[in-house]
Structures are given as C-alpha cells and as structure tokens.
Design a protein around this motif. Structure first.
Motif, PDB file in Angstrom:
ATOM      1  N   GLN A 508       0.825  -1.200   0.000  1.00 59.78           N
ATOM      2  CA  GLN A 508       0.000   0.000   0.000  1.00 59.78           C
ATOM      3  C   GLN A 508       0.866   1.258   0.000  1.00 59.78           C
ATOM      4  OE1 GLN A 508      -2.892  -0.036   3.153  1.00 59.78           O
ATOM      5  NE2 GLN A 508      -4.296   1.295   2.033  1.00 59.78           N
ATOM      6  N   ALA A 509       1.949   1.232   0.777  1.00 60.38           N
ATOM      7  CA  ALA A 509       2.864   2.372   0.807  1.00 60.38           C
ATOM      8  C   ALA A 509       3.527   2.569  -0.551  1.00 60.38           C
ATOM      9  CB  ALA A 509       3.921   2.157   1.895  1.00 60.38           C
ATOM     10  N   TYR A 510       3.858   1.456  -1.180  1.00 65.35           N
ATOM     11  CA  TYR A 510       4.464   1.515  -2.518  1.00 65.35           C
ATOM     12  C   TYR A 510       3.491   2.143  -3.511  1.00 65.35           C
ATOM     13  CZ  TYR A 510       6.489  -0.308  -6.885  1.00 65.35           C
ATOM     14  OH  TYR A 510       7.019  -0.446  -8.144  1.00 65.35           O
ATOM     15  N   SER A 511       2.221   1.755  -3.431  1.00 62.93           N
ATOM     16  CA  SER A 511       1.201   2.321  -4.308  1.00 62.93           C
ATOM     17  C   SER A 511       1.066   3.827  -4.085  1.00 62.93           C
ATOM     18  CB  SER A 511      -0.140   1.628  -4.064  1.00 62.93           C
ATOM     19  OG  SER A 511      -1.159   2.212  -4.845  1.00 62.93           O
ATOM     20  N   ALA A 512       1.078   4.238  -2.820  1.00 57.98           N
ATOM     21  CA  ALA A 512       0.960   5.669  -2.498  1.00 57.98           C
ATOM     22  C   ALA A 512       2.167   6.439  -3.019  1.00 57.98           C
ATOM     23  CB  ALA A 512       0.824   5.850  -0.989  1.00 57.98           C
ATOM     24  N   HIS A 513       3.354   5.839  -2.894  1.00 62.90           N
ATOM     25  CA  HIS A 513       4.578   6.477  -3.397  1.00 62.90           C
ATOM     26  C   HIS A 513       4.499   6.653  -4.912  1.00 62.90           C
ATOM     27  CE1 HIS A 513       8.696   7.637  -3.828  1.00 62.90           C
ATOM     28  NE2 HIS A 513       9.067   6.502  -4.416  1.00 62.90           N
ATOM     29  N   THR A 583       8.077   7.875 -18.903  1.00 65.09           N
ATOM     30  CA  THR A 583       8.160   7.634 -17.458  1.00 65.09           C
ATOM     31  C   THR A 583       6.773   7.571 -16.841  1.00 65.09           C
ATOM     32  OG1 THR A 583      10.309   8.734 -17.334  1.00 65.09           O
ATOM     33  CG2 THR A 583       9.066   8.517 -15.278  1.00 65.09           C
ATOM     34  N   TYR A 584       5.897   8.471 -17.252  1.00 71.59           N
ATOM     35  CA  TYR A 584       4.525   8.499 -16.741  1.00 71.59           C
ATOM     36  C   TYR A 584       3.828   7.171 -17.010  1.00 71.59           C
ATOM     37  CZ  TYR A 584      -0.433   9.771 -16.423  1.00 71.59           C
ATOM     38  OH  TYR A 584      -1.761   9.793 -16.114  1.00 71.59           O
ATOM     39  N   ARG A 585       3.971   6.683 -18.221  1.00 65.50           N
ATOM     40  CA  ARG A 585       3.317   5.417 -18.578  1.00 65.50           C
ATOM     41  C   ARG A 585       3.898   4.255 -17.777  1.00 65.50           C
ATOM     42  NH1 ARG A 585       2.710   5.662 -25.214  1.00 65.50           N
ATOM     43  NH2 ARG A 585       1.091   7.290 -25.281  1.00 65.50           N
ATOM     44  N   GLN A 586       5.200   4.259 -17.583  1.00 63.14           N
ATOM     45  CA  GLN A 586       5.821   3.182 -16.811  1.00 63.14           C
ATOM     46  C   GLN A 586       5.325   3.185 -15.368  1.00 63.14           C
ATOM     47  OE1 GLN A 586       9.897   4.288 -17.557  1.00 63.14           O
ATOM     48  NE2 GLN A 586      10.160   2.770 -19.188  1.00 63.14           N
ATOM     49  N   LEU A 587       5.254   4.360 -14.780  1.00 63.84           N
ATOM     50  CA  LEU A 587       4.785   4.458 -13.400  1.00 63.84           C
ATOM     51  C   LEU A 587       3.310   4.070 -13.281  1.00 63.84           C
ATOM     52  CD1 LEU A 587       6.507   7.824 -12.381  1.00 63.84           C
ATOM     53  CD2 LEU A 587       7.171   5.516 -11.692  1.00 63.84           C
ATOM     54  N   ALA A 588       2.508   4.519 -14.249  1.00 62.56           N
ATOM     55  CA  ALA A 588       1.082   4.188 -14.226  1.00 62.56           C
ATOM     56  C   ALA A 588       0.875   2.684 -14.365  1.00 62.56           C
ATOM     57  CB  ALA A 588       0.347   4.932 -15.343  1.00 62.56           C
ATOM     58  N   LYS A 589       1.692   2.046 -15.209  1.00 60.85           N
ATOM     59  CA  LYS A 589       1.610   0.591 -15.383  1.00 60.85           C
ATOM     60  C   LYS A 589       1.993  -0.122 -14.083  1.00 60.85           C
ATOM     61  CE  LYS A 589       1.711  -3.402 -17.690  1.00 60.85           C
ATOM     62  NZ  LYS A 589       0.522  -4.064 -18.250  1.00 60.85           N
ATOM     63  N   LEU A 590       3.052   0.343 -13.436  1.00 61.52           N
ATOM     64  CA  LEU A 590       3.474  -0.261 -12.173  1.00 61.52           C
ATOM     65  C   LEU A 590       2.358  -0.168 -11.131  1.00 61.52           C
ATOM     66  CD1 LEU A 590       7.147   1.030 -11.807  1.00 61.52           C
ATOM     67  CD2 LEU A 590       6.431  -1.341 -12.127  1.00 61.52           C
ATOM     68  N   LYS A 591       1.709   0.973 -11.102  1.00 61.58           N
ATOM     69  CA  LYS A 591       0.669   1.168 -10.077  1.00 61.58           C
ATOM     70  C   LYS A 591      -0.564   0.314 -10.360  1.00 61.58           C
ATOM     71  CE  LYS A 591      -1.683   4.745  -7.393  1.00 61.58           C
ATOM     72  NZ  LYS A 591      -2.950   4.014  -7.232  1.00 61.58           N
ATOM     73  N   SER A 592      -1.041   0.348 -11.597  1.00 62.86           N
ATOM     74  CA  SER A 592      -2.297  -0.342 -11.900  1.00 62.86           C
ATOM     75  C   SER A 592      -2.124  -1.856 -11.935  1.00 62.86           C
ATOM     76  CB  SER A 592      -2.852   0.139 -13.242  1.00 62.86           C
ATOM     77  OG  SER A 592      -1.949  -0.163 -14.303  1.00 62.86           O
ATOM     78  N   THR A 593      -1.034  -2.329 -12.550  1.00 63.15           N
ATOM     79  CA  THR A 593      -0.874  -3.775 -12.738  1.00 63.15           C
ATOM     80  C   THR A 593      -0.300  -4.457 -11.514  1.00 63.15           C
ATOM     81  OG1 THR A 593      -0.554  -3.425 -15.105  1.00 63.15           O
ATOM     82  CG2 THR A 593       0.198  -5.536 -14.199  1.00 63.15           C
ATOM     83  N   TYR A 594       0.625  -3.805 -10.835  1.00 67.78           N
ATOM     84  CA  TYR A 594       1.335  -4.473  -9.746  1.00 67.78           C
ATOM     85  C   TYR A 594       0.936  -3.939  -8.364  1.00 67.78           C
ATOM     86  CZ  TYR A 594       3.935  -6.211 -13.702  1.00 67.78           C
ATOM     87  OH  TYR A 594       4.263  -6.801 -14.887  1.00 67.78           O
ATOM     88  N   ALA A 595       1.201  -2.650  -8.111  1.00 63.87           N
ATOM     89  CA  ALA A 595       0.924  -2.127  -6.768  1.00 63.87           C
ATOM     90  C   ALA A 595      -0.543  -2.310  -6.390  1.00 63.87           C
ATOM     91  CB  ALA A 595       1.313  -0.654  -6.703  1.00 63.87           C
ATOM     92  N   ASP A 596      -1.455  -1.911  -7.283  1.00 67.53           N
ATOM     93  CA  ASP A 596      -2.890  -2.065  -7.004  1.00 67.53           C
ATOM     94  C   ASP A 596      -3.421  -3.406  -7.489  1.00 67.53           C
ATOM     95  OD1 ASP A 596      -2.740   0.514  -6.036  1.00 67.53           O
ATOM     96  OD2 ASP A 596      -3.497   1.433  -7.880  1.00 67.53           O
ATOM     97  N   GLY A 597      -2.859  -3.893  -8.595  1.00 65.25           N
ATOM     98  CA  GLY A 597      -3.379  -5.106  -9.210  1.00 65.25           C
ATOM     99  C   GLY A 597      -3.151  -6.365  -8.397  1.00 65.25           C
ATOM    100  N   LEU A 598      -2.157  -6.362  -7.502  1.00 60.61           N
ATOM    101  CA  LEU A 598      -1.880  -7.569  -6.721  1.00 60.61           C
ATOM    102  C   LEU A 598      -2.791  -7.712  -5.502  1.00 60.61           C
ATOM    103  CD1 LEU A 598       2.030  -7.679  -6.791  1.00 60.61           C
ATOM    104  CD2 LEU A 598       0.448  -9.178  -8.008  1.00 60.61           C
ATOM    105  N   PHE A 599      -3.364  -6.621  -5.031  1.00 58.73           N
ATOM    106  CA  PHE A 599      -4.188  -6.673  -3.814  1.00 58.73           C
ATOM    107  C   PHE A 599      -5.316  -7.715  -3.879  1.00 58.73           C
ATOM    108  CE2 PHE A 599      -2.320  -2.644  -2.368  1.00 58.73           C
ATOM    109  CZ  PHE A 599      -2.225  -2.893  -1.006  1.00 58.73           C
ATOM    110  N   PRO A 600      -6.059  -7.781  -4.989  1.00 56.96           N
ATOM    111  CA  PRO A 600      -7.169  -8.754  -5.016  1.00 56.96           C
ATOM    112  C   PRO A 600      -6.718 -10.210  -4.912  1.00 56.96           C
ATOM    113  CG  PRO A 600      -7.425  -7.101  -6.756  1.00 56.96           C
ATOM    114  CD  PRO A 600      -6.055  -6.925  -6.195  1.00 56.96           C
TER     115      PRO A 600
END
Length: 881
Positions: A508-513, A583-600
């Motif tokens: 969650q902290a990683y997602s917020a970062h 860079t924006y796209r890379q960060l957005a991908k990290l957040k949606s696919t991994y940081a947020d995508g792994l929670f479920p």
C-alpha cells in the motif's frame, strides 16, 4: 417469409483482414481474414434469421467493364499476399459448410449479387446484401436491404439501407445513385466521372434532374460552372455510369433450392475449424449422433452403468489400465471410470460422502500397480491435497502428453483431443453449460444429457489414449513425460499451495509512493505542454505533441496521431516531454498492474497463490498466471522495489538461487565452440571476453561500453537477432551492427555452424529438439511469406537453447523439491522465475538449504562447461537479488 442473405465475399474478407491482427495456425497458415469473415457471416445470419445463403466472389481476370474502359480498376493496389493466401482457404471452408458460392469469369461479384437479388426478389423473398461497397446501394428496394459494416467506438455495427433509407441518407433514390456515381466517379475503381464534381454537387443535380442525360438536356438551366463541366465531359460521365451500374439480368446458375440452409456445422466443417484453430466457434457444432444415451445404452462396445453408492466404486479391482474422468461441482462430484474390458460406470457423490470418495482416489493415485489415464491431474491433486512421489509413473495425464506431442497448440481439452486423434466432434463443457454468470451446473442438466456428455468424455479418453501413447512414442516423448513433466505436476501443485506472503502495508505504501511520483511527472508534462490535458488520451496527446509543440516524425493512424512507444523513443532526444511521457506510462503501469493489481490476489492467509502452467509455452517454459509472478519488474529500480512487499513467513528467510548465464553456457555446450568453452571453464567474464575478441582490444582494456555492446551481441545471437535488430538495441547503424555480428562469428565459428545446422535440420524435419528430446515444431519455415520464414529461422536457432534451459530448471525443481521432502526440511520451494528458484526456509535451515540448492541445481545437467549458481538469503525478495 423466406430470407436470402447475399454476402459480398471479397469485400467482407478485405474488411475482416484489416480488422484483425495477423493470425496463423500451427501449420503457419494465415487465418485472420477467414476467422473474421466467419464471425461476421454467422452473426449476420443469426440477426437476419436467414433461410438461404449465397457468398459471391470476384475471379481474377478482365470483365466486360475492362472492354468498355481499359483502365478500369487500373490504380487499385494488389491484394496483400497474406490476404491472397486466405481467399482459396475461405472457399474451402465455405464448401465444407455446404454454403453456395457464386462466381463467374468475366463478371464481378456485384453483378452476380445484383442478379441473385433481383431474381429472388421477384419470387417474393426478403433479401439482405452484406457488403462494404456502397455501389450496391443502387440495389435497395422495399424487400432488398443493403447492410454495410461500420466501425464505431471500437466495435462494428451495421448500417441498413432499404429504398427509403437511401433516399433519406443519400438524397436520391437507389436507381439514381448510379447517376451520382457517374458524375462524381469512384477513385477506388478508377472510374473517372467528371473532374471537380463531388458527391454533394452530384446529389443535388440528380435529385433535381434524375439522370445525367436529362441534366445534359437542360444545360442552360444548370449552374454555369457545372454546365461547362458536364458539356465538356458528358461522354465520360455516361461511360462512368455504365461502369458503375450493376447488371441484374445475368444467370448466376443458382436456384432457390441450391442455397437453402440446412446446417452449416457439418463434420467436414468441424475438421476445418479444428485445423484452423477457431476455438471460439467450435461450440456451435452439435453433439454427434450416438452421443445421447440413457443408462443401459451402449457407448460403442461399452455399457454405461449408473452406480448408486460408493460401495460400487472398486477402482483398484477394475482392471488396468483404468481410465477415469472427474468433474467437481460445489454440491456434487461426478466420477466416471472404466477398467480394461469393463463397463463405463458413473457415480454422483454428494457432500456427506466426499471425504470417503477422496480417500478412495488418494489410494488409487498412490497405487503404482494400477496404471491410470485421466486429464487435469494437477487440479485433482489440489482437490485431494495430495502429492505423488517423484518415482510414481503410474498416471498418464493425456492433456499433458498431448502438450509434449504438439506444444504449439493453444489448448489441450478433451474436445481438441477428440478432433485431433479421432476426427470427431465432442461438445465442450463451456458449450454445454455456458460461461461466466450464465453458466449452469451439471446437476441442472437433464439426467440424460448429463450422462451422455460425461460418458462420451470418458469414451474419448479411452479411445485416444492408445493413439496418444503411440504418438508420444513416435516423438520420443515417453522419457520426457515420465521423468520430467509428470513429477513436475506435484512440484507445481506444492508451489501453488504454499503461495508467497505479501506485506499489504508495504504494498500500500508503494502504491501511495507511485501515486505521488505520477502526480509530479504529470505536472512536469503539463508545464512542458503549456497547459493541462488528458495524458491518457492518445488523441489529446497527439494534438499536444504534433500540433501544439510541432514535434517531427508525426505518424497518422485512423483515429489521429500515433503516440506509441517507438514514436516517443524517437522524440526523446528532440524534446524532454517525450521522456516524461514514457516515465509516466511506466509508473502508471506499475501502479495499476502491480501495486494495485496484486491486492485482489492476497488471500486470507496473507499469501498470493499463483497458478503455474506446464501446457502454455511452446518452448517448454513454465508460465505463471493469476497473477503472473514471473513478470514482476526488475529493470527499473522503482519497479524492483515492489519485491520488498514479498516477504517470508515469521522465523523464515528467502533463499534465492539463480543460474548464471545458463543460455550462453548451453550455447557453448551445444555448439562445442572451444573459445566459448574455455572462457566458461576458466571463469572469465564472457561479455568482456567477447568484447575483447569482437572489438579487438586487450581483455583488460574492455570498458563498460564495450562490454555492454558485447552483451547485446551475445544474447542477440542466442535469439537469432538480425543486423537491424542489433542496430536498434545498440542505437548504431545497420552496417556497423552487421560488422559486429560478422566479427562475432569469425571469432566463434562453431557457434555459426551450430545455428546454421539448427535451421537446416528444422527445415528438413519440421521441428527442433532440446537436449532432452523436447520437440518444437516450426511450421513458419514452410510459409510462403518471407517475414514468417525469417521468424521461423530465429525460433530454430533459439528453441534448442531456451528449451534446454527450461528443461534443466525443471529437473532442478524436481530434485530440490524431492530432497527437501525426503531429508525432512521444513523449507519449501515457492517460485520459479525462468532461471531462478525462490525457497522459503526456517532461519536455522538457511545454510543447509543454500548448499542443497547449489548442489542440486549445478548437477541438474552434465555440460561441457560448469553450471554455476548464485545464491543469496534475505528478509524480502528485493534484497535476495
């Protein structure tokens, strides 16, 4: 009322070809246009409730229109070869479906469609014409509808035109539409028309005067400019009208009874659909005759008996080999079995009896004296909470064996095995029960249908197993199955059961970062653009880059400017906004696919339990899904940080072991190149040595840049890289890249010989093999398309290396898992990420587990060069690398 559907074959094939990406089947044949065409045909048939069907095609060669005007269609580009190859194919498929095809030399499909429409209309039928050609609007009547596909909002819809629709939307009647075409011409067919006259003017004139000839008779009443143009080009306008006019009085040679629909889903069509791998269309085929039966009826020579209780379930006394099929539902299990020479038995097991039922199955699977043949063994082991001993060779998973025989397939279901080995249709579970929210349970089916489908599923398994075993022996895959793939099933089941623990707070902290970083980059992009806009909108982004900022290399698409990654990479040196967007796209991908995508995927035990697949990658590699833990980013530092969220259980550590340059070591071993072998035996840095050899500098003078280039060459050679590909990787000229590759092969001639030999053997045999006999068919080598053949050659170079590496890591996994269990370790294997194994071990076991991993991994294969393993321990996955 009867309804005729007329399809403009060339037009709809052309639309389907450009509407779908290029697709090929296992034979290397292009299939995208045929697949798209069939989907459009079937959808339109259902929507129109057609009772009759004809598909019309153009034949190559001149028509009467060429006699009128030699340059007719003279500017039209040739058909792409990938589409041309599919034209005879779609006719073969339509023939197998008993669809009437109409084509005649000297006539266009439009004229045949017009003649058919006029003939059947006069007989009182409703007619629908499906085409992408607006010329056919001239055929619209009260009972003749012209349907034209249109793409809207990413989907395809049909625009329908009857007589009144043409008048409303075009402004003239259907017969008058050809007059409009005569005035405005048609560039796609090289129909000249009158220069300078567009559709708007043509419609206005024809709406008032109804024909070109009548307008010409009233020149003095026409606007002066148009009157002058018509007077000067009158004969050309009349000729253009004749060229555009569809002739409706030909004899197409098809009577009403010839095109009446019965069933399109014939056994011959099923063979074609299966061969072309049209999986989504297979469920449309009906269950074959003889597949419906009741208790006491015969399945070929086998009688079906419905058992009433577990007492009748004498599995170990049923005879060997024993075939069985197990369907699990939330409230009920359905189990079918048949011993050698025995009857087919069906037992329904409800919840109160399930534990006793499971106990019987555990005993059966562990009994090595009884040979078992089934499907989906790993799923069964999960249901039974069971692992088989590594030496247990008593189970043949037919789907897994099918994968070894043909690893290029997209699936290994019972239906696909039935078609491949028995050449007969077998309805799929999805076709029987539905899918998603609309899926019903087996228990909701009528008892007769349920028994028929289940019993026939088992009969397929019984009928194909001797054929499959014979084929497995022919491809020399028995050892591969029993010594590698079968014991691996239990290893993967264990890994899936164990899962890997995730620290949700760290995630969650990683997602917020990431959210903060994305916001900062977004502000920087808006500042560089001169104002806010939606960065995620390609249309708005294209406007900003190429209109507002005026950046070069603008590439247009159907919907605007391309903002794909290759475009942005070219713009990176030109303007700082390009790098920021990347860079924006890379960060957005990290957040949606991994940081947020792994929670479920985090379960109640705090762990993620991925699924590891044996039957997906043609190379033999294991893949990970739901979620894909093999694709956790490592190249960007901010991406690697997500590994900090993956932690061992309390009191445990991660032990991470990774093969060092296994594919290059395999290249040295397989090529027997003495320079390569010497470098690995002496422990030299292989990339520095390659740099020294290729760039002709002393070993000790190789700098980071030269080593980077040599590394790209080394790994590029493994993957059959081209001059152009290497030039792109190193950002150098193609000629310079070619010199690098030539210099490499001069220094390592045995590598060149090995790669050339691999390609030649693949062309001769149709496949390549790994060190362990795993075959990879390469149908692309037989393609008439140069791009496909080149792709096949790269596969031929790489597959023996990558496939051997995949086999070695599988052997290592089996040995590590087996040793951990047999020696009483509490440590367990959690993940396999290509050449890396991750083990969770109690702190007190870490040194012993490290030693075990190194020993088993380094001795998994005997090579000409040493297999070396790097091993680390850490408190999270990030620190283990």
């Amino acid at each position: 009322m009867d309804k005729l559907l007329l399809i403009d074959g060339n037009s709809i094939m052309n639309r389907a070809f450009y509407g779908l990406p290029l697709l090929t089947n296992a034979e290397g044949r292009y299939t995208n246009a045929v697949y798209g065409f069939l989907n459009i045909l079937l959808k339109t048939m259902e929507e129109e409730a057609a009772t009759h069907l004809v598909v019309s095609f153009d034949l190559k060669g001149p028509t009467f229109r060429h006699e009128l005007f030699a340059d007719y269609k003279g500017t039209r580009k040739g058909m792409p070869e990938e589409l041309r190859e599919q034209m005879p194919l779609v006719k073969e498929v339509l023939g197998a479906m008993d669809v009437s095809i109409c084509e005649q030399e000297g006539l266009e499909a439009d004229d045949l469609i017009g003649s058919l429409a006029e003939s059947f209309y006069s007989q009182g039928m409703e007619v629908t014409i499906l085409t992408g050609d607006r010329d056919l609007l001239q055929l619209a009547k009260d009972r003749v509808k012209v349907s034209i596909p249109k793409t809207k909002a990413g989907g395809t819809t049909l625009e329908h035109y009857r007589w009144e629709d043409v008048v409303e939307k075009i402004g003239v009647t259907p017969p008058e539409y050809v007059e409009v075409k005569g005035l405005m011409g048609d560039p796609s067919d090289n129909i000249p028309g009158i220069p300078g006259v567009g559709e708007k003017t043509a419609v206005k004139v024809i709406r008032q005067w109804h024909s070109i000839e009548n307008a010409y008779a009233h020149l003095e009443e026409l606007p002066k400019r148009f009157a002058n143009l018509l007077q000067e080009h009158y004969e050309q306008a009349v000729l253009s009208k004749r060229l555009a006019a569809i002739v409706v009085d030909h004899d197409p040679g098809i009577a009403l009874g010839d095109c009446k629909l019965d069933t399109l889903f014939t056994p011959e069509a099923h063979k074609w659909f299966s061969r072309l791998e049209f999986k989504s269309l297979m469920d449309r085929f009906p269950v074959q005759e003889g597949n419906r039966m009741q208790e006491g009826a015969f399945l070929s020579s086998r009688r079906l008996t419905v058992c009433e209780s577990l007492d009748a379930m004498d599995l170990e006394g049923a005879g060997s080999p024993l075939h069985y099929h197990w369907i699990r539902e939330p409230e009920e299990d359905y189990f079918l079995w048949c011993g050698d020479g025995d009857a087919v038995r069906l037992l329904a097991v409800r919840n109160p009896e399930r534990e006793a039922f499971h106990a019987k199955l555990r005993g059966l699977l562990c009994n090595q004296a009884v040979e078992k043949r089934t499907v989906e063994l790993k799923e069964q082991l999960h249901r039974l909470d069971l692992e088989l001993d590594a030496g247990n060779k008593s189970v043949l998973d037919l789907g897994l064996a099918f994968y070894i025989i043909d690893p290029n397939r997209s699936g290994y279901s019972i239906a696909e095995m039935a078609q491949t080995f028995l050449q007969k249709a077998h309805g799929t579970e999805e076709g029987l029960l539905g899918k998603g929210k609309s899926r019903i349970a087996y228990g909701d089916l009528p008892a007769e249908d349920r028994a028929a489908h289940l019993a026939n599923s088992l009969e397929v398994l019984m009928d194909i197993s001797p054929l499959l075993l014979k084929k497995l022996e022919e491809v020399e895959g028995l050892t591969l199955y029993y010594d590698m793939e079968l014991p691996l099933v239990s290893v993967l089941k264990s890994m899936e059961t164990q899962g890997i623990q995730v620290d949700a707070e760290v995630l969650q902290a990683y997602s917020a970062h990431l959210a903060v970083m994305i916001g900062e980059v977004e502000s920087e992009i808006h500042a560089l653009a001169g104002g806010p806009f939606n960065i995620n909108s390609p249309k708005q982004l294209g406007t900003v880059l190429f209109e507002n900022l005026g950046l070069p290399t603008a590439k247009r698409t159907k919907t605007g400017y391309s903002t794909a990654i290759e475009v942005l990479e070219k713009l990176r040196p030109v303007h700082p906004i390009a790098g920021k967007i990347i860079t924006y796209r890379q960060l957005a991908k990290l957040k949606s696919t991994y940081a947020d995508g792994l929670f479920p995927y985090i379960r109640e035990d705090g762990r993620i339990h991925s699924t590891f697949n044996q039957q997906i990658a043609a190379t033999g590699r294991i893949s990970s899904t739901e979620p894909n833990l093999q694709n956790i980013p490592i190249r960007m530092e901010i991406g690697r940080e997500i590994r900090k969220a993956f932690i061992p259980a309390p009191g445990h550590v991660f032990v991470d072991a990774d093969y060092s340059q296994i594919e290059l070591r395999l290249l040295a071993h397989l090529s027997k190149d003495p320079n390569f072998i010497l470098a690995f035996r002496e422990g030299l840095d292989i990339h520095s040595m390659t740099a020294s050899q290729v760039f002709h500098v002393p070993f000790e003078e190789v700098d980071k840049d030269l080593r980077r280039k040599a590394k790209a060459v080394n790994f590029g050679i493994v993957y059959g890289i081209s001059d152009f590909g290497l030039s792109q990787d190193l950002d150098i000229g193609v000629y310079e890249a070619k010199k690098y590759i030539e210099s490499y092969f001069n220094q390592y001639p045995h590598v060149k010989s090995f790669l050339d030999r691999a390609v030649e053997e693949a062309k001769e045999n149709g496949f390549v093999t790994t060190m362990y006999g795993r075959r990879r068919p390469i149908p692309e080598l037989a393609s008439s398309n140069h791009i496909q053949r080149s792709f096949g050659e790269r596969i031929a170079m790489n597959a023996p290396i990558q496939g051997s590496a995949a086999d070695i890591i599988k052997i290592a996994m089996i040995h590590v898992h087996d040793r951990l269990k047999k020696e009483g370790f509490r440590a367990r294997l959690l993940l396999q990420v290509h050449d890396e194994l991750l083990v969770e071990a109690p702190v007190e076991e870490k040194e012993a587990v490290q030693a075990l991993l190194v020993r088993e991994m380094e001795h998994a294969a005997a090579l000409e060069v040493p297999l070396t393993v790097d091993v680390q321990t850490a408190a999270n996955w990030y620190d283990s690398k």
